[in-house]
Enzyme design. Sequence first.
Site, PDB file in Angstrom:
ATOM      1  N   HIS A 223     -28.584  12.141  40.101  1.00 39.31           N
ATOM      2  CA  HIS A 223     -27.543  11.117  40.068  1.00 39.31           C
ATOM      3  C   HIS A 223     -26.316  11.672  40.778  1.00 39.31           C
ATOM      4  O   HIS A 223     -26.145  12.889  40.921  1.00 39.31           O
ATOM      5  CB  HIS A 223     -27.182  10.760  38.621  1.00 39.31           C
ATOM      6  CG  HIS A 223     -28.211   9.895  37.952  1.00 39.31           C
ATOM      7  ND1 HIS A 223     -28.397   8.571  38.286  1.00 39.31           N
ATOM      8  CD2 HIS A 223     -29.099  10.164  36.954  1.00 39.31           C
ATOM      9  CE1 HIS A 223     -29.354   8.063  37.530  1.00 39.31           C
ATOM     10  NE2 HIS A 223     -29.806   9.007  36.715  1.00 39.31           N
ATOM     11  N   CYS A 270     -26.414   8.982  44.617  1.00 38.47           N
ATOM     12  CA  CYS A 270     -25.436   7.950  44.952  1.00 38.47           C
ATOM     13  C   CYS A 270     -24.156   8.581  45.469  1.00 38.47           C
ATOM     14  O   CYS A 270     -23.750   9.664  45.030  1.00 38.47           O
ATOM     15  CB  CYS A 270     -25.133   7.077  43.744  1.00 38.47           C
ATOM     16  SG  CYS A 270     -26.340   5.765  43.513  1.00 38.47           S
TER      17      CYS A 270
END
Length: 414
Positions: A223, A270
Amino acid sequence: GEEKQSVAANRILQCNRVNLVRDLNPSDMYHGLLSKGIFTQDMIDEIKSSGIRQGQARQLVRDLETRGSLAFPALIECLHETGQHSLAELLLDGEPQNQPLPQPVHVRPVVRPLPVSPEREFGKPRATGRVRHDSIQSYKMDANPCGHCLIINNVDYEPKSVLSKHTGSNIDCEKLERRFKSLNFIVLVKRNLKQKQIKQELSALSKKDHSQYDCCVVIMLSHGTEVCNNRFPGAVDGPNVPVQHITNYLNGQNCLSLQGKPKIFFIQACGGGERDTGFEVSPDKARPCIGGTGDQTDAMPMSSSSDSLSTQSDEPDAKATLPTASDILVSYSTFPGYVSWRDTQAGSWYVETLDNMLEENAATDDLVTMLMMVNHEVSEYTANGLYKQMPGSFNFLRKLLYFQALPCQRPIVS
């Protein structure tokens, strides 16, 4: 006329580039191509500076495509003269029947020499009519093994964490582990590391002796979120490890045995929480939606202060500044600030495309060219019929980078 013959010859060279790069012995060809007036001595010297045999073969083929209609028959003649008959026959088999090429020419053609100075008059093209890129050298990439590749794959997070399970990341990890082993790297995979453990692994990598290797690769599957006030934006494992700090472990100041060698970072995470809905294009440029109900993002599901992240570090090795960015390339799965899409069954768009491009093109194309292919391919994908993604790179390489790779062997269909 001659222009059609030149186009046909170039098409044959392009179709057979993989075989030529793999099998051609360029050092045997130089005298013949020079004596036949296809290349000047300066051009031969520039080809010789392209690195090992594979790099020289690649540059020689590229230059032949710029030397007009006489270059192809001269190449065929030189191949026969140097005993490379199988390559000559391979090229002749690719000759279009309706556009016969001229027979080998023994008379030295008139060739315009390259200008001594790169300067040109404003608004006027060079005498050669083209821009030469031969002076761009290639990194030495023939060490065996080529170097270390560290893959950090964070899939599971603590229940109290705001980060969800990174479903599909194991698929990405398996693809890249297999791919970089095939590119002759020593691959080490670490899973589910916390902030301190990530930094420990990077620190350990920076302390290795890389003197016998030519390259180092770090792959982060995690992430991520946005960090904007660093030279390299973004962070992985939520906001805990800025990409800036990741690159610093291997820069010229902190890893002496990698000085002057390429250090490549692939970040599948991301770059922020925004979702890109793209912009409208004409129907012929649109691509069908490939996303499914299993599409997820790698975003950090909360806002964060980038000011507080820029100085986070519990390791003396992780400098807050970058003394030199030379020989570093960071490839991001998505544009800073935006989410990165990942299919829970097939893995992320970025890694799947990167893996395919390396399989199909690593034998002939340099890394930056392949990453541009990845950018183009991923940009045409659509998630849930609405959302887009745009990968990109921060490139501080000084030379072309060609991985060690054999041409892809495709199955023969009977």
